[in-house]
Design an enzyme around this catalytic site. Structure first.
Site, PDB file in Angstrom:
ATOM      1  N   HIS A   1       0.873  -1.173   0.000  1.00  0.00           N
ATOM      2  CA  HIS A   1       0.000   0.000   0.000  1.00  0.00           C
ATOM      3  C   HIS A   1       0.907   1.218   0.000  1.00  0.00           C
ATOM      4  O   HIS A   1       1.982   1.200   0.620  1.00  0.00           O
ATOM      5  CB  HIS A   1      -0.901   0.028   1.244  1.00  0.00           C
ATOM      6  CG  HIS A   1      -1.595   1.342   1.443  1.00  0.00           C
ATOM      7  ND1 HIS A   1      -2.729   1.696   0.756  1.00  0.00           N
ATOM      8  CD2 HIS A   1      -1.291   2.403   2.246  1.00  0.00           C
ATOM      9  CE1 HIS A   1      -3.108   2.912   1.120  1.00  0.00           C
ATOM     10  NE2 HIS A   1      -2.260   3.363   2.022  1.00  0.00           N
TER      11      HIS A   1
ATOM     12  N   CYS B   1      -4.633   1.767  -4.617  1.00  0.00           N
ATOM     13  CA  CYS B   1      -3.957   2.874  -3.938  1.00  0.00           C
ATOM     14  C   CYS B   1      -2.671   3.272  -4.647  1.00  0.00           C
ATOM     15  O   CYS B   1      -2.288   4.457  -4.651  1.00  0.00           O
ATOM     16  CB  CYS B   1      -3.652   2.491  -2.490  1.00  0.00           C
ATOM     17  SG  CYS B   1      -2.660   0.975  -2.329  1.00  0.00           S
TER      18      CYS B   1
END
Length: 221
Positions: free
Chosen positions: A47, A121
């Site tokens: 992420h 993301c």
């Protein structure tokens, strides 16, 4: 070995005097402890968030057609294991100009449009990086999406969505130079209440307590 290269590139860069607030960082998190082993083979599940002006901005999944872009204290995004930061350069825009930029970005990144392979993301941070610096984030950060487009049937169900674990409750940004701040704050409060009705007070995907997250309200130019 490629894994050694990844580890050496993934190092926190220092700030330069006079540019502390404007330095742009890519903050990288592990989605799984297995990254400690797989990264040595040039592969990991990550992420990422963009840090600038003392806050970090990311994109997460939820079930509603409203902004999935959120801000959180740097290097403390809930649900992930912070790994490192990479300096992406320095901004030429002011804090208020960046705020307008990120709110515009938020209008294109609704929580219900999140997709692990096509719009995750890392796509979000790569988009920001390209727009602000003309460069892309390191390719190894989002290698999962490239491989997943070919082998999506092999991905575990637990990775099919990334949640920010909090209701989409918008944060109101007050510019110190804005003389009409009180009126805009009042309007924002009314709109926030309306959004709360829309989601019917539902928790996104998990009620697990987490560091404070504030969603960015999207605007269109």
């Amino acid at each position: 070995m490629e894994g050694s290269t990844l580890s050496s590139n993934c190092a926190t860069s220092g700030t330069y005097e006079g540019y502390v607030d404007r330095e742009l960082f890519l903050n990288i998190y592990d989605l799984t402890p297995m990254n400690a082993y797989s990264i040595w083979f040039g592969f990991g599940i990550f992420h990422t968030g963009i840090e600038v002006y003392g806050m970090e901005y990311g994109f997460g999944a939820h079930d509603y057609s409203i902004s999935g872009v959120f801000e959180v204290e740097p290097r403390s995004c809930p649900g992930f294991i912070y790994r490192c930061s990479i300096s992406l350069g320095h901004l030429s825009m002011s804090a208020s100009e960046f705020r307008e930029f990120i709110e515009t970005m938020a209008s294109d990144y609704h929580g219900d449009t999140y997709h692990l392979i096509s719009k995750n993301c890392n796509h979000f941070t790569d988009d920001i990086c390209q727009r602000l610096t003309g460069r892309r984030i390191p390719g190894w950060v989002n290698r999962l999406a490239k491989l997943g487009s070919l082998f999506s049937c092999l991905l575990p169900d637990s990775l099919e969505a990334t949640t920010v674990k909090q209701m989409p409750e918008y944060h109101t940004y007050d510019d110190d130079d804005d003389d009409d701040g009180s009126d805009s704050g009042s309007n924002a409060s009314s709109q926030d209440a309306s959004q709360s009705d829309e989601v019917d007070q539902k928790v996104l995907l998990s009620p697990t307590p987490a560091p404070e997250i504030a969603f960015i309200k999207g605007i269109s130019r």
